[in-house]
Design a protein around this motif. Structure first.
Motif, PDB file in Angstrom:
ATOM      1  N   GLY A   1       0.785  -1.221   0.000  1.00 54.94           N
ATOM      2  CA  GLY A   1       0.000   0.000   0.000  1.00 54.94           C
ATOM      3  C   GLY A   1       0.818   1.273   0.000  1.00 54.94           C
ATOM      4  N   LYS A   2       2.133   1.182  -0.081  1.00 55.48           N
ATOM      5  CA  LYS A   2       3.004   2.345  -0.096  1.00 55.48           C
ATOM      6  C   LYS A   2       3.749   2.431  -1.426  1.00 55.48           C
ATOM      7  CE  LYS A   2       3.914   2.040   4.895  1.00 55.48           C
ATOM      8  NZ  LYS A   2       4.989   1.879   5.908  1.00 55.48           N
ATOM      9  N   THR A   3       3.990   3.651  -1.900  1.00 59.76           N
ATOM     10  CA  THR A   3       4.718   3.882  -3.151  1.00 59.76           C
ATOM     11  C   THR A   3       5.931   4.760  -2.869  1.00 59.76           C
ATOM     12  OG1 THR A   3       2.704   3.723  -4.481  1.00 59.76           O
ATOM     13  CG2 THR A   3       4.606   4.804  -5.491  1.00 59.76           C
ATOM     14  N   TYR A   4       7.074   4.312  -3.337  1.00 60.87           N
ATOM     15  CA  TYR A   4       8.314   5.082  -3.191  1.00 60.87           C
ATOM     16  C   TYR A   4       8.930   5.299  -4.569  1.00 60.87           C
ATOM     17  CZ  TYR A   4       8.202   4.285   1.878  1.00 60.87           C
ATOM     18  OH  TYR A   4       7.849   4.263   3.196  1.00 60.87           O
ATOM     19  N   SER A   5       9.590   6.457  -4.751  1.00 58.65           N
ATOM     20  CA  SER A   5      10.205   6.808  -6.024  1.00 58.65           C
ATOM     21  C   SER A   5      11.587   7.391  -5.784  1.00 58.65           C
ATOM     22  CB  SER A   5       9.341   7.824  -6.780  1.00 58.65           C
ATOM     23  OG  SER A   5      10.042   8.373  -7.869  1.00 58.65           O
ATOM     24  N   ALA A   6      12.492   7.119  -6.725  1.00 53.67           N
ATOM     25  CA  ALA A   6      13.840   7.678  -6.659  1.00 53.67           C
ATOM     26  C   ALA A   6      13.965   8.949  -7.480  1.00 53.67           C
ATOM     27  CB  ALA A   6      14.853   6.648  -7.151  1.00 53.67           C
ATOM     28  N   CYS A   7      12.834   9.444  -8.036  1.00 57.84           N
ATOM     29  CA  CYS A   7      12.859  10.662  -8.846  1.00 57.84           C
ATOM     30  C   CYS A   7      12.451  11.856  -7.995  1.00 57.84           C
ATOM     31  CB  CYS A   7      11.922  10.539 -10.051  1.00 57.84           C
ATOM     32  SG  CYS A   7      11.974  11.954 -11.167  1.00 57.84           S
ATOM     33  N   ILE A   8      13.236  12.923  -8.103  1.00 57.06           N
ATOM     34  CA  ILE A   8      12.926  14.160  -7.396  1.00 57.06           C
ATOM     35  C   ILE A   8      12.391  15.149  -8.423  1.00 57.06           C
ATOM     36  CG2 ILE A   8      13.851  16.022  -5.988  1.00 57.06           C
ATOM     37  CD1 ILE A   8      16.080  14.115  -5.132  1.00 57.06           C
ATOM     38  N   ASP A   9      11.156  15.584  -8.240  1.00 57.22           N
ATOM     39  CA  ASP A   9      10.497  16.428  -9.238  1.00 57.22           C
ATOM     40  C   ASP A   9      10.888  17.895  -9.054  1.00 57.22           C
ATOM     41  OD1 ASP A   9       8.979  17.226 -11.294  1.00 57.22           O
ATOM     42  OD2 ASP A   9       7.043  16.661 -10.454  1.00 57.22           O
ATOM     43  N   ASP A  10      12.119  18.216  -9.405  1.00 60.07           N
ATOM     44  CA  ASP A  10      12.579  19.596  -9.384  1.00 60.07           C
ATOM     45  C   ASP A  10      13.501  19.802 -10.574  1.00 60.07           C
ATOM     46  OD1 ASP A  10      14.919  18.345  -8.689  1.00 60.07           O
ATOM     47  OD2 ASP A  10      14.880  18.972  -6.584  1.00 60.07           O
ATOM     48  N   ASN A  11      14.360  20.776 -10.559  1.00 60.16           N
ATOM     49  CA  ASN A  11      15.225  21.067 -11.688  1.00 60.16           C
ATOM     50  C   ASN A  11      16.517  20.275 -11.703  1.00 60.16           C
ATOM     51  OD1 ASN A  11      13.574  22.991 -12.969  1.00 60.16           O
ATOM     52  ND2 ASN A  11      14.180  24.542 -11.479  1.00 60.16           N
ATOM     53  N   THR A  12      16.619  19.278 -10.835  1.00 59.77           N
ATOM     54  CA  THR A  12      17.827  18.470 -10.807  1.00 59.77           C
ATOM     55  C   THR A  12      17.742  17.345 -11.812  1.00 59.77           C
ATOM     56  OG1 THR A  12      16.935  17.021  -9.082  1.00 59.77           O
ATOM     57  CG2 THR A  12      18.136  18.988  -8.367  1.00 59.77           C
ATOM     58  N   LYS A  13      18.852  16.694 -12.018  1.00 59.36           N
ATOM     59  CA  LYS A  13      18.899  15.510 -12.857  1.00 59.36           C
ATOM     60  C   LYS A  13      19.345  14.337 -12.001  1.00 59.36           C
ATOM     61  CE  LYS A  13      21.728  17.037 -16.045  1.00 59.36           C
ATOM     62  NZ  LYS A  13      22.512  17.046 -17.308  1.00 59.36           N
ATOM     63  N   GLY A  14      19.222  13.154 -12.513  1.00 57.11           N
ATOM     64  CA  GLY A  14      19.671  11.973 -11.801  1.00 57.11           C
ATOM     65  C   GLY A  14      18.583  11.370 -10.936  1.00 57.11           C
ATOM     66  N   CYS A  15      18.896  10.237 -10.347  1.00 51.88           N
ATOM     67  CA  CYS A  15      17.960   9.506  -9.513  1.00 51.88           C
ATOM     68  C   CYS A  15      18.624   9.205  -8.166  1.00 51.88           C
ATOM     69  CB  CYS A  15      17.550   8.192 -10.187  1.00 51.88           C
ATOM     70  SG  CYS A  15      16.888   8.395 -11.864  1.00 51.88           S
ATOM     71  N   LYS A  16      17.859   9.295  -7.106  1.00 48.55           N
ATOM     72  CA  LYS A  16      18.380   9.048  -5.766  1.00 48.55           C
ATOM     73  C   LYS A  16      17.352   8.273  -4.970  1.00 48.55           C
ATOM     74  CE  LYS A  16      20.228  11.399  -1.688  1.00 48.55           C
ATOM     75  NZ  LYS A  16      20.510  12.721  -1.067  1.00 48.55           N
ATOM     76  N   CYS A  17      17.786   7.140  -4.416  1.00 48.77           N
ATOM     77  CA  CYS A  17      16.868   6.323  -3.635  1.00 48.77           C
ATOM     78  C   CYS A  17      16.350   7.136  -2.450  1.00 48.77           C
ATOM     79  CB  CYS A  17      17.565   5.054  -3.141  1.00 48.77           C
ATOM     80  SG  CYS A  17      17.916   3.864  -4.452  1.00 48.77           S
ATOM     81  N   PRO A  18      15.061   6.993  -2.134  1.00 48.95           N
ATOM     82  CA  PRO A  18      14.499   7.748  -1.007  1.00 48.95           C
ATOM     83  C   PRO A  18      15.017   7.214   0.323  1.00 48.95           C
ATOM     84  CG  PRO A  18      12.888   6.212  -1.881  1.00 48.95           C
ATOM     85  CD  PRO A  18      14.063   6.148  -2.802  1.00 48.95           C
ATOM     86  N   PRO A  19      14.855   7.965   1.435  1.00 47.55           N
ATOM     87  CA  PRO A  19      15.270   7.470   2.759  1.00 47.55           C
ATOM     88  C   PRO A  19      14.646   6.110   3.050  1.00 47.55           C
ATOM     89  CG  PRO A  19      14.668   9.776   2.878  1.00 47.55           C
ATOM     90  CD  PRO A  19      14.291   9.320   1.503  1.00 47.55           C
ATOM     91  N   GLY A  20      15.440   5.226   3.595  1.00 46.58           N
ATOM     92  CA  GLY A  20      14.977   3.874   3.876  1.00 46.58           C
ATOM     93  C   GLY A  20      15.350   2.878   2.805  1.00 46.58           C
ATOM     94  N   PHE A  21      15.989   3.373   1.713  1.00 45.78           N
ATOM     95  CA  PHE A  21      16.392   2.495   0.620  1.00 45.78           C
ATOM     96  C   PHE A  21      17.828   2.798   0.232  1.00 45.78           C
ATOM     97  CE2 PHE A  21      11.805   2.726   0.290  1.00 45.78           C
ATOM     98  CZ  PHE A  21      11.433   1.430  -0.030  1.00 45.78           C
ATOM     99  N   LYS A  22      18.447   1.864  -0.461  1.00 47.12           N
ATOM    100  CA  LYS A  22      19.784   2.043  -0.995  1.00 47.12           C
ATOM    101  C   LYS A  22      19.853   1.406  -2.375  1.00 47.12           C
ATOM    102  CE  LYS A  22      21.577  -2.127   1.307  1.00 47.12           C
ATOM    103  NZ  LYS A  22      22.616  -2.672   2.234  1.00 47.12           N
ATOM    104  N   GLY A  23      20.679   1.958  -3.252  1.00 49.35           N
ATOM    105  CA  GLY A  23      20.816   1.444  -4.609  1.00 49.35           C
ATOM    106  C   GLY A  23      21.191   2.567  -5.563  1.00 49.35           C
ATOM    107  N   ASP A  24      21.190   2.260  -6.886  1.00 48.33           N
ATOM    108  CA  ASP A  24      21.587   3.281  -7.860  1.00 48.33           C
ATOM    109  C   ASP A  24      20.451   4.238  -8.196  1.00 48.33           C
ATOM    110  OD1 ASP A  24      19.899   1.791  -9.461  1.00 48.33           O
ATOM    111  OD2 ASP A  24      21.497   0.962 -10.719  1.00 48.33           O
TER     112      ASP A  24
END
Length: 624
Positions: free
Chosen positions: A484-507
């Motif tokens: 029932g939870k959704t997590y995303s590594a995309c930050i919807d701002d003017n940055t580029k790249g992907c970053k795992c959200p808090p509580g996760f690790k990876g590329d």
């Protein structure tokens, strides 16, 4: 009608000086890819018939027949076929110059199944333009049916190819027309040098058919601003010594200044050359007036309708018929008549004088000496006047990625993005690709989708950037829904790249794995704490009658918490009560002071106070 007007002009010029006409041979490149002894790039002259593949290339292998080497006879008679086999390269026929017209060589080669014909010159000279035959020979029915491209090569190069073939070498050639026409920007400028004469047989018929068939495409391109079109009409002047001759009087207007050949080549019957000049002038003026009103494309309607409604054979090639056509199209007839002026006066006509000056070549464009002639981006088009062929040539004049949609339709060019995505980057999950089809091929260019710009090399990767990038395929980042939870590594701002959200690790791109905070002891570290890992987070509880405070990562007593809370509340209540009582006392004191001062002021108005003495009376004094 491919009239050789240059010859006629020179005949008159020679009477008074040398002929200075400058005809430019239009060329394309020819690249030999094998054998090694011939590898290199060579020039060849584009034939003025058939369909050159403007903007494209053609690969084939060369064959030189053992008989009929000049291709003047049908290859059916010598039992030779040049049709390529499945999976094999197309065949380019090498033929020798001489004994018959260039067009007949191409026709015989086409019927034998070749993809293109190379004609080797039989003398050492600069390259020339292979053209259609003149006069009666131009009436051959096959001329308009030649569709294969043709090119003339130099004698020395032709001899080298023959030697290589005699040694058993395979000669592979790439014919390249991609740079035959300039393509500097997003607009194509082209001129059509034509004539209103319709009594010259199949050539005139083919010109009229071309205007009718090309009209729709020409008008769309012009109306949408993709092209800038200008019609032109060739005229010449009569030498001073012959102005009073019967020939000049019947072929020229304005006292021999502007002339055209007699349509029937017979000065005693039918229409005269001067009738053609006047009609040419009327068509040029109709374009001038329509262009000034912002509707230059009406020229195509006028020329088409005039050819249908006012043909020479029906004796309707007249001003009256032309005026009816002009009025039906809503073009200003008075303005056209003013533009035409007095054709009998001994004065210059500005329009025809400009046409004569425009005939002289400038820059890379040579003199216009053949009718009809198409000039695209200041280069003379060579080949058959066919709607598809001319449209392909015009499309090759656009800078890559700026061509209109009509240039990318089936039958005009091959969409290279359909096969293996053109070797470009793509995201199949949302059908986004970096492959952009252009007239000359494909380009790999990261796209812009729904206002989101992708950056990258276009071949191996493209990455979304900027605001709203997460709306397009989540910015190419990892995203997952679980429990029932959704997590995303995309930050919807003017940055580029992907970053795992808090509580996760990876590329952040291919994966983000849950961090077991309990196992890594990164949370819930107090001695009384009990840790339970969840997806993307954790739950922490305390032993016994203890309460977990997440912000401090500690356990406290529930009872102590209650006692402290009630004591704190009582302190607040007592503090508020004391503040209220103090405020009330101050209020009462200030009210009493105010009332006392008011009462004293009122009483002072009616009786003297103890602090005041008697006030003496003032009596009027008459005085003497």
């Amino acid at each position: 009608m491919r009239e050789k007007l240059g010859f006629l002009v020179c005949v008159w010029f020679v009477l008074y000086g040398s002929c200075v006409a400058r005809f430019v041979v239009e060329k394309n490149s020819l690249k030999v890819t094998s054998p090694d002894s011939l590898k290199g790039v060579y020039e060849c002259a584009i034939g003025n018939f058939g369909v050159p593949q403007y903007g494209g290339t053609m690969v084939g292998t060369v064959m030189y027949p053992k008989s009929n080497q000049k291709a003047c006879k049908s290859f059916d008679d010598v039992d030779i076929s040049f049709k390529s086999k499945p999976g094999g390269l197309p065949i380019f026929l090498l033929a020798d110059r001489g004994d018959c017209y260039f067009t007949l060589k191409a026709w015989n080669a086409q019927n034998a199944g070749v993809a293109a014909i190379l004609v080797a010159d039989d003398r050492i000279e600069p390259l020339i333009t292979m053209d259609t035959p003149e006069e009666d020979d131009a009436r051959a029915d096959y001329l308009q049916n030649i569709t294969i491209p043709s090119a003339l090569i130099g004698k020395a190069f032709g001899d080298d190819i023959k030697k290589a073939l005699s040694r058993g070498d395979m000669v592979n050639i790439n014919l390249d027309w991609r740079e035959s026409l300039p393509h500097p920007d997003e607009r194509v400028e082209y001129e059509f040098w034509t004539n209103s004469n319709d009594e010259c047989g199949p050539k005139c018929d083919s010109q009229i058919d071309f205007v009718k068939n090309f009209k729709g495409a020409a008008q769309i391109l012009e109306q949408k601003g993709y092209t800038q079109f200008t019609p032109h009409y060739i005229t010449w002047y009569c030498p001073e010594a012959f102005k009073l001759s019967k020939q000049c009087k019947s072929q020229c207007i304005n006292y021999g200044r502007y002339c055209a050949p007699d349509p029937e080549q017979d000065f005693s019957r039918g229409y005269d050359g001067k009738d053609v000049v006047v009609q040419n002038l009327r068509q040029a003026c109709s374009f001038k007036v329509a262009n000034e009103s912002g509707k230059p494309w009406l020229w195509w309607d006028y020329v088409t309708d005039f050819a249908i409604r006012c043909p020479m054979k029906d004796k309707k090639y007249t001003k009256e018929c032309a005026d009816q056509v002009i009025q039906s199209l809503g073009i200003d007839l008075k303005a056209i008549d003013k533009c035409i002026g007095d054709t009998e006066a001994d004065v210059d006509n500005p329009v025809l004088k400009a046409e004569q000056e425009a005939q002289i070549g400038k820059g890379s464009r040579g003199d216009v000496t053949i009718l009809p002639t198409l000039v695209i981006n200041n280069r003379q088009y060579r080949g058959k006047l066919d709607r598809g062929a001319v449209l392909k040539a015009i499309c090759s004049g656009f800078q890559e990625t700026t061509e209109p949609a009509i240039c990318l339709t089936e039958g005009i060019e091959t969409n290279e993005c359909l096969e293996n995505n053109g070797g470009c980057w793509q995201d199949k999950s949302v059908n986004i690709t970096a492959c952009r089809d252009t007239f000359r091929g494909r380009v790999c260019e990261c796209p812009t989708v729904q206002g989101v710009k992708f950056f990258g090399d276009g071949y191996t990767h493209c990455e979304a950037s900027g605001a709203l990038r997460c709306e397009i395929n989540n910015g190419g980042c990892w995203r997952k829904t679980q429990d029932g939870k959704t997590y995303s590594a995309c930050i919807d701002d003017n940055t580029k790249g992907c970053k795992c959200p808090p509580g996760f690790k990876g590329d952040g791109v291919t994966s983000c794995e849950d961090i077991d905070e309990c196992k890594e002891k990164s949370a819930c570290k107090c001695p009384e704490c009990k840790c339970k890992n969840t997806w993307g987070s954790y739950d922490c509880s305390c032993n016994g009658n203890l309460l977990y405070m997440r912000e401090h990562d500690t356990c406290i007593s529930k009872e102590a918490s209650t006692e402290v809370s009630w004591s704190f509340i009582w302190v607040i209540i007592l503090g508020l009560a004391a503040t209220g009582l103090g405020g009330y006392a101050v209020y009462k004191y200030r009210i009493r002071r105010y009332m006392d001062s008011e009462i004293r002021a009122i009483m002072a108005q009616y009786m003297p106070l103890d602090s005041q003495g008697e006030v003496p009376s003032h009596v009027p004094h008459g005085g003497v």
